[in-house]
Design a protein around this motif. Sequence first.
Motif, PDB file in Angstrom:
ATOM      1  N   GLN A 134       0.826  -1.214   0.000  1.00  0.00           N
ATOM      2  CA  GLN A 134       0.000   0.000   0.000  1.00  0.00           C
ATOM      3  C   GLN A 134       0.861   1.266   0.000  1.00  0.00           C
ATOM      4  N   THR A 135       2.144   1.121  -0.346  1.00  0.00           N
ATOM      5  CA  THR A 135       3.071   2.252  -0.331  1.00  0.00           C
ATOM      6  C   THR A 135       3.639   2.474  -1.732  1.00  0.00           C
ATOM      7  N   SER A 136       4.487   3.491  -1.837  1.00  0.00           N
ATOM      8  CA  SER A 136       5.121   3.795  -3.121  1.00  0.00           C
ATOM      9  C   SER A 136       6.128   2.739  -3.532  1.00  0.00           C
ATOM     10  N   GLU A 137       6.484   1.846  -2.627  1.00  0.00           N
ATOM     11  CA  GLU A 137       7.426   0.777  -2.952  1.00  0.00           C
ATOM     12  C   GLU A 137       6.726  -0.444  -3.533  1.00  0.00           C
ATOM     13  N   ALA A 138       5.425  -0.436  -3.554  1.00  0.00           N
ATOM     14  CA  ALA A 138       4.674  -1.552  -4.136  1.00  0.00           C
ATOM     15  C   ALA A 138       4.820  -1.549  -5.652  1.00  0.00           C
TER      16      ALA A 138
END
Length: 387
Positions: free
Chosen positions: A341-345
């Motif tokens: 659910q983050t920008s690293e997904a």
Amino acid sequence: MKKLIIVTYLFLTSVVLSAQSAFHNFGNVQIHDQGQVGFHMDVINDGTFDQNVGFTGFYSQNSLTVSGSNRPIFYDVEIDVVNDLFLEVAVGVNNFQEFINGRVFTPRDRINVSLDYLNDAPYLGENDDRYVDGYASITGQLDFSFPIGDDFRLRPARIESQAANNTARAAYFFENPNFPNFFSDSFDTANFGDLLYGISIFEFWDVDGDRETRVTLTWDTNSNIPTLVNDLEDLRVVGWDSNLEQWVNLGNTAITGDLDTGEITSDLIIPNDYVVLTFGTSNRILDADLEVFTAVSPNGDGFNDTFVIQGLAQYPDNELFVYNRWGVLVYNRKKYHEVQQTSEAFNGISEGRATIAKGELLPEGTYYYVLFANGIKDRAGYLYINR
């Protein structure tokens, strides 16, 4: 193929060939039986041009336009316009129509401007380069398949004979129903009724008619049916109910094909009861206790911006791999549940360290995921990036 410039058996009054090379009718024009007319110029009809019983062809290496205040109705029609025929007024076909080259464009924000098949007029020659890009209509007594499409893709919709008694019409839209370009309202794919668990975000049809009918929709590889179902028996036709402001289940009475191409038929419905139609699923895509959301639309709108596997936190020793259709690794992450659910997904940006440059936007299309997680069997399947 006929390329005609000679006019025979043509009765003309008040016709002007303008300096702009347009055929402009102000009065009465009729193509009589055995008459043949080939238009190599635009047609403007501000008079009477609807009693034709001969042959009409539209020919150009460029584009042509039919406009004016009145609908012309032709008998037999051939369309060979390489850079497409544009209708600014409805055009009727009484007997037969053939696609040779080019599409027929109608304005999608004016549904009454359409290519009208009258008296069960058949057509021939449609394919991914030749179809009606916009609205087509039918009036007759037989089943009818609308030769409609979008983005160089023929995507017919079919109705049964009783629906053609009064005029019915349809158009296909290759766009996200959450953000339609030609409708004043949007169609929230997260809002659906009982017995549904997901709605396509890739396409929809507008089918209009006031007679009860079954509607058949078609899909191809760009429909990404695997993002909705693993088993076609779970696929459904769904319709947007403007009163309920949600998608409702319209059934699955017949289905043919596979996950890449096929067609599905709804229950009996009245098309006018639903603003648009598309595909939905009556079953969650579940792996053990996991729910895999296989559509990714990384545009910052809050809908499916990242690839989500719900329930993955139950199996914290996990690793996710995403590959493109050629098997090239574009994303890899351990403990994916911590970042999904983050920008690293995975959000449509390459994280590959080899042949696909890190940080590049990945093209729209189908990708494949492989999930290893301690405590459950390995998982693999499709996901789709839609921009």
